[in-house]
Design a protein around this motif. Structure first.
Motif, PDB file in Angstrom:
ATOM      1  N   GLY A 129       9.011 -12.471 -27.167  1.00 57.51           N
ATOM      2  CA  GLY A 129       9.858 -13.213 -28.102  1.00 57.51           C
ATOM      3  C   GLY A 129       8.598 -13.589 -29.297  1.00 57.51           C
ATOM      4  N   GLN A 130       9.461 -14.516 -30.602  1.00 56.56           N
ATOM      5  CA  GLN A 130       8.603 -14.799 -31.489  1.00 56.56           C
ATOM      6  C   GLN A 130       7.937 -16.057 -31.204  1.00 56.56           C
ATOM      7  N   TYR A 181       8.548  -6.563 -24.698  1.00 53.55           N
ATOM      8  CA  TYR A 181       9.607  -7.254 -25.329  1.00 53.55           C
ATOM      9  C   TYR A 181       9.323  -8.701 -25.414  1.00 53.55           C
ATOM     10  N   GLN A 204      15.996  -8.232 -26.071  1.00 54.36           N
ATOM     11  CA  GLN A 204      15.295  -9.312 -27.076  1.00 54.36           C
ATOM     12  C   GLN A 204      15.359 -10.620 -26.698  1.00 54.36           C
ATOM     13  N   CYS A 241      14.266 -19.258 -23.099  1.00 56.03           N
ATOM     14  CA  CYS A 241      14.133 -18.177 -23.445  1.00 56.03           C
ATOM     15  C   CYS A 241      15.367 -17.262 -23.030  1.00 56.03           C
ATOM     16  N   GLN A 297      15.924  -1.795 -24.308  1.00 58.79           N
ATOM     17  CA  GLN A 297      15.704  -2.648 -25.017  1.00 58.79           C
ATOM     18  C   GLN A 297      16.052  -4.070 -24.728  1.00 58.79           C
ATOM     19  N   ALA A 315      17.609 -13.999 -23.204  1.00 60.67           N
ATOM     20  CA  ALA A 315      17.407 -12.499 -23.307  1.00 60.67           C
ATOM     21  C   ALA A 315      18.719 -11.827 -23.560  1.00 60.67           C
ATOM     22  N   SER A 316      18.575 -10.777 -24.231  1.00 54.21           N
ATOM     23  CA  SER A 316      19.742 -10.042 -24.666  1.00 54.21           C
ATOM     24  C   SER A 316      19.339  -8.739 -24.583  1.00 54.21           C
ATOM     25  N   GLY A 317      20.224  -7.738 -24.143  1.00 51.86           N
ATOM     26  CA  GLY A 317      19.825  -6.289 -24.327  1.00 51.86           C
ATOM     27  C   GLY A 317      20.157  -5.853 -22.900  1.00 51.86           C
ATOM     28  N   VAL A 348      14.606 -14.748 -27.336  1.00 52.41           N
ATOM     29  CA  VAL A 348      14.495 -16.044 -28.258  1.00 52.41           C
ATOM     30  C   VAL A 348      13.923 -16.958 -27.370  1.00 52.41           C
TER      31      VAL A 348
END
Length: 124
Positions: A115-116, A113, A3, A22, A1, A24-26, A5
């Motif tokens: 982002g918003q 995956y 994430q 942007c 996964q 990223a994490s995960g 932002v």
């Protein structure tokens, strides 16, 4: 996964500049190619740019070539989109996404995956 932002959007005048980020994490960020897409009201999501995991291979839509630059910092788990000489037609919500492989970079269906999104508005 993974994430994602996005940030850095805003209101800018024609000819101005913005830099989108942007984060990223995960999962291991450096293993992925990452792309930027945009979507204007009433239009389909369209490809803007993509950068491979090494950071040395990039691809741009013809509409932004020479004006936008995609880059990444694998230490900071961040991909950037430097946007210069902005035009009203660049107005859209900008999204970053992870390329999962198996097809063309231009097709948003080949990305996972998302982002918003971050809004970019270019005023004339």
């Amino acid at each position: 996964q993974v994430q994602l932002v996005e940030s850095g959007g805003g209101l800018v005048q024609v000819g101005g500049s913005l830099r989108l980020s942007c984060v990223a994490s995960g999962r291991t960020f450096s293993a992925y190619a990452l792309g930027w897409f945009r979507q204007a009201p009433g239009k389909e999501r369209e490809f803007v740019a993509v950068i491979r995991w090494s950071g040395t291979n990039t691809l741009y839509a013809d509409s932004v070539k020479g004006r936008f630059t995609i880059s990444r910092d694998n230490v900071k788990n961040t991909v950037y989109l430097q946007m210069n000489s902005l035009k009203p037609e660049d107005t859209a919500v900008y999204y970053c996404a992870v390329y999962r492989g198996g097809g063309t970079y231009y097709d948003p269906g080949n990305y996972d995956y998302w982002g918003q999104g971050t809004q970019v508005t270019v005023s004339s």
